[in-house]
Design an enzyme around this catalytic site. Structure first.
Site, PDB file in Angstrom:
ATOM      1  N   GLU A 136     -10.874   1.462  -3.786  1.00  0.00           N
ATOM      2  CA  GLU A 136     -10.075   1.715  -2.401  1.00  0.00           C
ATOM      3  C   GLU A 136      -8.882   2.630  -2.585  1.00  0.00           C
ATOM      4  O   GLU A 136      -8.452   2.984  -3.889  1.00  0.00           O
ATOM      5  CB  GLU A 136      -9.919   0.446  -1.634  1.00  0.00           C
ATOM      6  N   ASP A 189       0.802  -1.391   0.051  1.00  0.00           N
ATOM      7  CA  ASP A 189       0.159   0.069   0.066  1.00  0.00           C
ATOM      8  C   ASP A 189       0.712   1.233  -0.025  1.00  0.00           C
ATOM      9  O   ASP A 189       0.675   2.018   0.772  1.00  0.00           O
ATOM     10  CB  ASP A 189      -0.976   0.103   1.104  1.00  0.00           C
TER      11      ASP A 189
END
Length: 530
Positions: free
Chosen positions: A195, A30
């Site tokens: 997301e 991420d």
């Protein structure tokens, strides 16, 4: 530069003006990245491992070093034990008016923020931007008029839905939200599992870079609008295409001081975690195109080898730390604990070792999924060998120390004290999260050293060298030595498996099932070789 003189497990810089992806064959999941002047900073999620949220630095977007962690200890006592899959999720880093901000989602606690004026130094303690459950992947943004905003996504496992993005007005100092915001995008029909949004502005457009389609199979989506609250139009700007790079998405757009645009993102590699790629980015009709768009349809494919970013200078090869001689009182930045660290886990010294005290296992102990005092680091490459020298001072029977490869499945090679001898053993545990017991195989009896140690009985201590070789496919084989020269392969091959949202890790441990007087392991060094 002669790469043969640099003993690193993975080097992306090819030394000829090109680089090879992944730029980091390591689980920095991420990622988000920014440029401040000539410096690039990148952060990543780390879930329940601490210290949390690693901070990396580069001068050229290819060569990276770990320089810091944003959080020393997760600010809730229940993280003193592993809470797998929880903790720090996809963060965002931004620089505004002399201050660095990192927004960190903790899906069970809320949106947290840390800040500093010196990213190499101490960061502020986590403070709430919004105390809320199920809100994830926040990214702050300051507009030209001084107003500030935060875009977020949602975790269905906590809040009951996902595939939605939300925009909130926030205080310019990031101290909280300013009233209600609004949903700005619904991806259920065409962009499921949208997301990880990152918010930017260019040529009058607000851009949201967001992954969709799932971790291992997804693609990179970009939304744009003339109004920060939308409506937003969408375009897929990078996908796997005909390459073997699955799910290329989720990351940050950065530029160079020469005007180039680049995109840092991850690829899911199973046991190796979410490794980091760098792709060129161009602009066509005010839409970004990431990677190489061979068919000119506006959607790029990720590159394997490409020319390095033009940053105006050439910088030396750099990689995150791997080996550790434990020669200082500062633990190397490659290491993380399985949960919040306690002082009772041990201490570093300037005498050439780190001392790990035997952590007490719970009375309900089943397997190492619950053990917090595992000292581990990420896999550094597709293939590597990790070797450690341990001197074990045992005080009670069944105390043990060893080298471990940890994930949903795990295996370790350890020495265990039993009476007047030490037993070499291999443990294998499948689906550890499901509370499955370890399968233990005793491999050899280790002869006891008869050199005298002050205050330690002859049958209480032993020096041993333990080793694990990791080869393609994350296949692991263990070996041991009593002299550090001749190694004997033992046990059964083991295939590593990722953990809960993290890649497999390798490291050391020392545990006891007993109460009272505890032994310890002095780890002389931990070395990575090819």
């Amino acid at each position: 530069m002669d790469k043969t003189k640099i003993h690193k497990m993975w080097i992306a810089d090819q030394g000829d003006g090109t680089y090879t992806n992944p730029i980091l064959y390591t689980d920095y999941s991420d990622p988000d990245a920014i440029r401040v002047g000539e410096d690039y900073f990148m952060i990543a999620s780390s879930f329940c491992n601490t210290p949390a949220v690693p901070l990396l630095h580069s001068k050229d977007l290819v060569n990276w070093k770990v320089i810091n962690y944003i959080i020393d200890k997760l600010p809730f006592d229940y993280y003193d034990k592993p809470v797998h899959g929880c903790g720090t999720w996809a963060p965002a880093i931004r620089y505004h008016e002399g201050t660095y901000y990192v927004f960190i989602p903790m899906p069970d606690e809320g949106i947290m923020m840390c800040k500093t004026t010196d990213p190499f130094g101490k960061w502020s303690e986590p403070a709430y931007v919004r105390k809320v459950v199920g809100w994830i992947d926040p990214c702050p943004f300051w507009d030209e008029d001084g107003k500030a905003y935060m875009v977020t996504a949602f975790a269905r496992s906590r809040i009951g839905f996902k595939s939605m993005l939300y925009m909130s007005p926030i205080e310019p100092d990031c101290s909280g939200v300013l009233g209600d915001g609004q949903f700005i995008y619904d991806g259920h029909v065409t962009q499921p599992t949208i997301e990880g949004p990152k918010l930017y502005k260019r040529n009058g457009y607000y851009y949201i870079f967001a992954p969709a389609g799932g971790v291992a199979t997804g693609w990179q989506l970009v939304l744009r609008s003339k109004n920060i609250y939308g409506p937003y139009e969408s375009k897929i700007v990078m996908a796997q295409g005909k390459t073997n790079i699955n799910g290329p998405h989720q990351g940050g757009w950065v530029d160079t001081n020469t005007g180039e645009s680049w995109f840092v993102h991850f690829q899911d590699k199973g046991a190796y975690g979410r490794v980091i790629h760098l792709n060129p980015m161009t602009w066509v009709n005010d839409w970004p195109v990431i990677g190489v768009d061979k068919d000119e349809d506006g959607c790029g494919e990720p590159v394997t080898t490409y020319k390095k970013p033009n940053v105006g200078k050439t910088y030396p090869i750099a990689t995150p730390p791997e080996s550790d001689e434990f020669n200082t009182r500062h633990l190397g930045l490659q290491w993380q604990w399985h949960a919040n660290k306690k002082d009772t886990y041990g201490f570093t010294t300037d005498l050439g070792y780190i001392r790990l005290y035997a952590g007490s296992l719970s009375k309900e102990f089943v397997n190492f999924w619950e053990v917090p005092n595992l000292l581990m680091q990420k896999f550094p490459a597709e293939e590597f060998t990790a070797t450690t020298k341990l001197t074990f001072t045992a005080k009670q029977d069944r105390e043990q120390t060893g080298i471990i490869v940890m994930g949903w499945d795990y295996s370790y090679l350890s020495i265990r004290k039993e009476g007047d001898q030490f037993i070499l053993q291999q443990a294998v545990c499948k689906d550890a999260e499901q509370q499955n017991p370890e399968q233990i195989k005793e491999l050899a009896n280790i002869p006891v050293e008869h050199l005298k140690m002050p205050g330690v009985a002859d049958n209480e201590w032993q020096t041993v060298y333990l080793q694990v070789k990791v080869r393609k496919g994350a296949v692991c084989t263990f070996a041991y030595s009593l002299d550090g020269k001749k190694y004997t392969t033992v046990g059964e091959p083991f295939t590593a498996r990722q953990g809960k949202w993290i890649g497999a890790k390798v490291g050391v441990f020392c545990v006891t099932p007993n109460e009272g007087n505890r032994g310890w392991a002095d780890v002389d060094w931990f070395r990575m070789t090819k």
